[in-house]
Design a protein around this motif. Structure first.
Motif, PDB file in Angstrom:
ATOM      1  N   SER A   8       6.533   6.688  -0.835  1.00 51.46           N
ATOM      2  CA  SER A   8       5.508   5.850  -0.222  1.00 51.46           C
ATOM      3  C   SER A   8       5.294   4.563  -1.012  1.00 51.46           C
ATOM      4  N   ARG A  67       7.642   2.947  -2.751  1.00 52.16           N
ATOM      5  CA  ARG A  67       8.800   2.097  -2.462  1.00 52.16           C
ATOM      6  C   ARG A  67       8.627   1.402  -1.113  1.00 52.16           C
ATOM      7  N   LYS A  68       8.173   2.172  -0.129  1.00 48.57           N
ATOM      8  CA  LYS A  68       7.989   1.609   1.216  1.00 48.57           C
ATOM      9  C   LYS A  68       6.864   0.582   1.239  1.00 48.57           C
ATOM     10  N   HIS A 103       7.201   2.803   8.790  1.00 50.16           N
ATOM     11  CA  HIS A 103       7.299   3.613   7.572  1.00 50.16           C
ATOM     12  C   HIS A 103       6.357   4.817   7.619  1.00 50.16           C
ATOM     13  N   ALA A 145       7.224  -3.298   2.313  1.00 51.41           N
ATOM     14  CA  ALA A 145       6.509  -3.696   3.528  1.00 51.41           C
ATOM     15  C   ALA A 145       5.691  -4.962   3.319  1.00 51.41           C
ATOM     16  N   MET A 162       2.814  -1.166   6.835  1.00 52.94           N
ATOM     17  CA  MET A 162       3.701  -0.001   6.750  1.00 52.94           C
ATOM     18  C   MET A 162       3.842   0.670   8.114  1.00 52.94           C
TER      19      MET A 162
END
Length: 775
Positions: A97, A99-100, A266, A104, A261
Motif C-alpha cells: 500500500s 508503494r502504491k 489501486h 499514485a 489511489m
C-alpha cells in the motif's frame, strides 16, 4: 513537483520564470531525445542542449546517511546516533500500500513512461500556460530521486544544498540527464526502492522506515492504506502537511492520496471509504538521537567512542574523511562497555555525589591485560541544562575531556616503580621529617633541576625515619621527594610514559621534582590505565573502547586493537602491588577496601584540596575516581558532598567509598584472583624479614632478579665527585661507605647525605648489596 511558498504563494516574477523554465525544459527534452518540436526555441534552448550533451555519463549514487547503533559488549543498545535518521530497507520490507500510495500521488504514470514523462511535461506546460502560473509540476519520480541524491551529496552544507535545489533550467537538464541513465541502469523497482529510502518525510525522518517508526511506531512493512496515504502525502511539503503540527491539513492531504489511489484502481471504493473514515491514528515515537539518549550514564562513553572514530587513522586517512564516514552512519559499533560495570559506576556516583553539588566526580574502570574500558561515569549528566555538561570529565582533552586534574599522591607509585626498577631496595629508609626542602640539584632527562622550595607532610605527626612500605601506606611526602631526588626525574617520567600515565593536555610531564606530589593534570581514565599496569604484573595495555564495527552491508571494518608492552619487571609490579595493598589494609585507603577480594590502591589529595582521588585495582579490574571542581575554583573544605558534611576532604573519605561501591558491583560474580605478593617486613633487629617457608619460590628471596644499573659501583651516576643530589664524594649510585667517615646504616657519608639535604644517613657496611655501595 513544485513546492509552493508557505503563505502568500509565489511572486509574479517567480511564476514567470518558472513558466519560461518549463517551456524551455520541454523544448530541451524533446531536442535532447531527437524528437520534433525542437526548432524555434531560441539560443537558450540550444545552449541548454549543448550543456546536456557535455554532462558526465556516469551518475554515482552516494551511500545514504543512516543511523549508527552503538552497543555494549553484550549487544545491548547504548544509543543511536545519526546526522539523518534513516534505516535503509528493501522493497520487500515496504508494504504494497505504501508503494502504491507514493506512485499514485507523485507519479501516476511511473510504470508507463521512461525517465521523462513527456505527456506530463506537455500537460503541465499547457495547464500552467492557460492559468498564467505554475499549478502543476512535471518531474517524474525518477527525476525527484535524482534531485534527492544531489541533496544527499550536499549534506549539511547550505550552499551546496541551495545549488542542488535551485530552480534553473541548467539544473533541470542535469537532473534529466542522470534520470535517463538511472532508468537504464536500475529499473523501476530499484528506483522506487531507492526513492522511498532517500526522501524526507518530516519530523527528522529520512526514508520510509524511519517515517513509519516516527509517526506510527511500526516498521514500513506493516503500514496499512490510510497510514501509507498519510506518509505519501507528506512528501510534497513536509512542513505544510506535518500531521503533528497540522492535523486537519494532513488529513485532507491523506484523503486526497486515498482518492487518487482509488481513481487509479489501486484500492476499491469500499477500501477508500473505510480508510477516509479512520482518524490519523498517530503513535509518535520521539526522535532519539545522539549520546544524550544513552541510559545508565553511558552518554560520555558513547561520546568517547565517537572521538575514537574521529581520531584514529584506521577509520580514514584524514580528519575530514573520518568525519564524513561517521556522519554517513549505517554502522553497528560493538563496544567494550560492560553493562554491569557501567550500572555499578553510575549507581555509586549517584549515591555519593549529587548533580547539584559544588563539586563533581568522575570514574573509569578498565580491564588489565586487555585495555578494555568497562565503565565510565560522572555526576554531571550529559546535557545542556543547569549542572549538566558536554565535557567528559574522565578523559583527556583531545578526546572530549577537560584540562585534567592534579592526581596528588596517586602519582607516588609511579616514583616507587621507577626507583625499584633501578635497583632501589624496598627497605630504603629516609629521615622523612615533617618539613624539608626539595633536594637540589636533581637529575633530569636533559641535565639537572636546581632550586629551593619547601615540602611538608599532611600531618605534623608524620615524622620518620620511614621505609617504603610505611611511607606508601601513610603517603609521606618528604619520603617520596627524597626518593625522586635519589632516583632522578628522568626515570620517573619515562616510567610514567611506559605506563600510559600522561598529562590531559597532551604535553610532556614537566622535568621538576614537584611531580612527586602529583602536580601535572591527568584524567581518571589515564590513571586507571596506568594502575592496570601494576595489576597486569608490569605489562601496560593501551585502552580500547571498540570491539567490532560492521557497516550497513554487514561488512566488518578493521578496528584498532590494544597494544601491550612490558613497562617494568614482574618483581617491580608485584612489589608495588604489595605496597599498595597495605594502603587499603591499614593505610589511608582503608575505607576503600573490598573485603574478601585482593585489592590495592592509593589515595590522593592535592594542595588546597582542589581535587581528591582514589585509584585502585584488583588483579582483574582497575578503576580511578576523582572528586573536585572541574573549574579548579572550589576548595573542598567546610563543604557538603552528597548530603554529607566534610571539614576537609581526603582521598580516602570521598573518592575511596565511591571506588569501593563501583568496583564491588562491577566485580560481583566475577573471579577473585590473588596478587603475587612479595614479603615485606622487619624483624626485631630492624633487618629484613626472613623469607617464609611456603612453596612459592618468589618468596624465598624477595629480590632475586634485581639488575644493577651500570653506574651502581663507583663514581658518577647519582653520587660522584661533584657531591650531587644523591650522595657525597667518591660515592657510588646510592652512596657508600667510602664516601666519608662515620657512615650510618643506610649508605652514604655523614658529609655526603642521601639526596634530601640531611646528613648522617650514610652506611659503614654497605646495605643489602654489599661492596662499597649500599642502602
Amino acid at each position: 513537483m513544485v513546492k509552493m511558498r508557505t503563505g502568500g504563494g509565489e511572486s509574479a516574477f517567480q511564476q514567470g520564470a518558472k513558466l519560461l523554465g518549463v517551456s524551455a525544459l520541454a523544448g530541451a527534452v524533446l531536442a535532447g531525445l531527437a524528437l520534433p518540436a525542437a526548432g524555434g526555441l531560441g539560443l537558450v534552448t540550444k545552449n541548454t542542449v549543448q550543456g546536456f550533451d557535455e554532462l558526465p555519463a556516469n551518475f554515482k549514487r552516494p551511500p545514504l546517511s543512516q543511523r549508527t547503533t552503538i552497543l555494549d559488549n553484550e549487544g545491548g543498545e547504548i544509543a543511536k546516533v545519526y546526522s539523518r535518521d534513516r534505516t535503509v530497507v528493501g522493497l520487500k520490507d515496504i508494504s504494497p500500500s505504501m508503494r502504491k500510495a507514493i506512485v499514485a500521488i507523485e507519479d501516476a504514470r511511473f510504470y508507463k513512461h521512461g525517465a521523462v514523462d513527456l505527456k506530463g511535461i506537455l500537460r503541465a506546460l499547457n495547464r500552467n500556460a492557460q492559468n498564467g502560473q505554475v499549478e502543476e509540476g512535471a518531474s517524474s519520480l525518477t527525476q525527484q530521486y535524482v534531485k534527492n541524491v544531489f541533496v544527499e551529496e550536499a549534506g549539511d552544507d547550505p550552499d551546496k544544498v541551495a545549488q542542488a535545489t535551485q530552480q534553473t533550467v541548467g539544473r533541470k537538464i542535469k537532473e534529466l540527464k542522470y534520470a535517463i541513465q538511472v532508468e537504464e541502469s536500475l529499473g523501476k523497482k530499484k528506483i522506487l526502492e531507492n526513492y522511498l529510502n532517500i526522501t524526507f518525510f518530516g519530523q527528522q525522518a529520512y526514508g520510509v522506515e524511519a517515517a513509519a517508526q516516527r509517526y506510527f511506531s511500526k516498521p514500513a512493512k506493516d503500514l496499512d492504506i490510510e497510514e501509507s496515504a498519510l506518509l505519501a502525502g507528506i512528501v510534497q511539503s513536509p512542513a505544510q502537511y506535518d500531521p503533528v503540527q497540522h492535523e486537519d491539513t494532513a488529513k485532507k492531504r491523506r484523503d486526497t492520496v486515498i482518492s487518487r489511489m482509488q481513481a487509479l484502481g489501486h484500492i476499491s471504493a469500499k477500501e477508500a471509504e473505510e480508510a477516509k473514515d479512520k482518524p490519523l491514528g498517530l503513535d509518535i515515537s520521539k526522535p532519539e538521537n545522539g549520546c544524550i539518549t544513552a541510559e545508565h550514564g553511558a552518554g560520555f562513553f558513547c561520546d568517547y567512542v565517537r572521538e575514537v572514530f574521529l581520531n584514529d587513522p584506521a577509520f580514514g586517512e584524514t580528519e575530514k574523511a573520518r568525519a564524513k564516514r561517521w556522519n554517513r552512519g549505517g554502522l553497528t559499533v560493538r563496544t567494550t562497555l560492560d553493562p554491569k560495570a557501567q550500572k555499578s559506576v553510575e549507581a555509586s556516583v549517584e549515591r555519593h555525589v549529587r548533580q547539584s553539588d559544588k563539586v563533581a566526580t568522575a570514574a573509569s574502570i578498565v580491564e588489565p591485560g586487555t585495555g578494555r574500558i568497562l565503565g565510565m561515569g560522572q555526576s554531571r549528566p550529559y546535557g545542556f541544562g543547569e549542572n549538566e555538561t558536554q565535557i567528559n570529565l574522565s578523559v583527556d582533552n583531545d578526546m572530549g575531556g577537560g584540562a585534567g586534574y592534579q592526581p596528588g599522591s596517586t602519582f607516588k607509585p609511579v616514583i616507587a616503580a621507577a626507583a625499584l626498577e633501578r635497583g632501589m631496595s624496598v627497605y630504603k629508609k629516609y629521615p622523612s621529617p615533617y618539613k624539608m626542602q626539595y633536594p637540589s640539584p636533581v637529575r633530569t632527562c636533559g641535565g639537572q633541576w636546581s632550586g629551593s622550595a619547601p615540602v611538608e607532610n599532611e600531618n605534623r605527626s608524620e615524622v620518620g625515619p620511614y621505609e617504603m612500605k610505611e611511607a606508601t601506606a601513610k603517603s609521606v611526602n618528604t619520603y617520596f621527594v627524597s626518593l625522586i631526588g635519589e632516583t632522578g626525574i628522568c626515570p620517573v617520567t619515562q616510567m610514567a610514559k611506559k605506563m600510559g600515565v600522561q598529562r590531559a593536555d597532551g604535553k610532556e610531564i614537566d622535568q621538576v621534582p614537584s611531580i612527586t606530589l602529583g602536580t601535572q593534570e591527568m584524567s581518571p581514565l589515564t590513571m586507571a590505565e596506568g594502575y592496570a599496569t601494576f595489576a597486569n604484573r608490569g605489562v601496560h595495555c593501551t585502552p580500547v573502547a571498540v570491539e567490532s564495527i560492521t557497516d550497513a552491508r554487514g561488512r566488518k571494518l578493521p578496528v584498532p586493537k590494544t597494544s601491550c608492552e612490558r613497562a617494568m619487571s614482574q618483581r617491580t609490579a608485584d612489589t608495588v602491588n604489595t605496597l599498595l595493598r597495605g594502603v587499603v589494609e591499614d593505610g589511608t585507603g582503608k575505607k576503600a577496601g573490598l573485603g574478601g577480594r585482593d585489592s590495592a590502591g592509593k589515595t590522593g589529595t592535592t594542595d588546597q584540596r582542589y581535587a581528591a582521588w582514589f585509584v585502585g585495582y584488583t588483579p582483574n579490574m582497575s578503576g580511578a575516581v576523582w572528586v573536585g571542581d572541574p573549574a579548579h575554583k572550589t576548595q573542598m573544605t567546610d563543604i557538603n558532598i552528597g548530603g554529607v558534611y566534610h571539614d576537609k576532604v581526603f582521598g580516602g573519605e570521598v573518592p575511596g567509598p565511591i571506588w569501593r561501591d563501583a568496583m564491588a558491583g562491577a566485580l560481583d560474580g566475577e573471579p577473585s584472583p590473588h596478587f603475587n605478593l612479595v614479603p615485606i617486613g622487619k624483624d626485631k633487629d630492624d633487618k629484613p624479614k626472613p623469607p617464609d617457608d611456603d612453596d612459592d619460590d618468589d618468596d624465598d628471596d624477595p629480590w632475586p632478579d634485581i639488575t644493577l644499573p651500570p653506574d651502581f659501583i663507583g663514581g658518577g651516576g647519582n653520587g660522584g665527585a661533584d657531591a650531587g643530589a644523591n650522595g657525597g664524594t667518591d660515592a657510588g649510585t646510592f652512596g657508600g661507605a667510602d664516601a666519608g667517615t662515620n657512615a650510618g646504616p643506610n649508605g652514604g657519608a655523614l658529609n655526603g647525605g642521601n639526596g634530601n639535604g640531611n646528613t648522617g644517613n650514610g652506611g659503614a657496611s654497605g646495605g643489602r648489596f654489599g661492596g662499597t655501595g649500599g642502602f
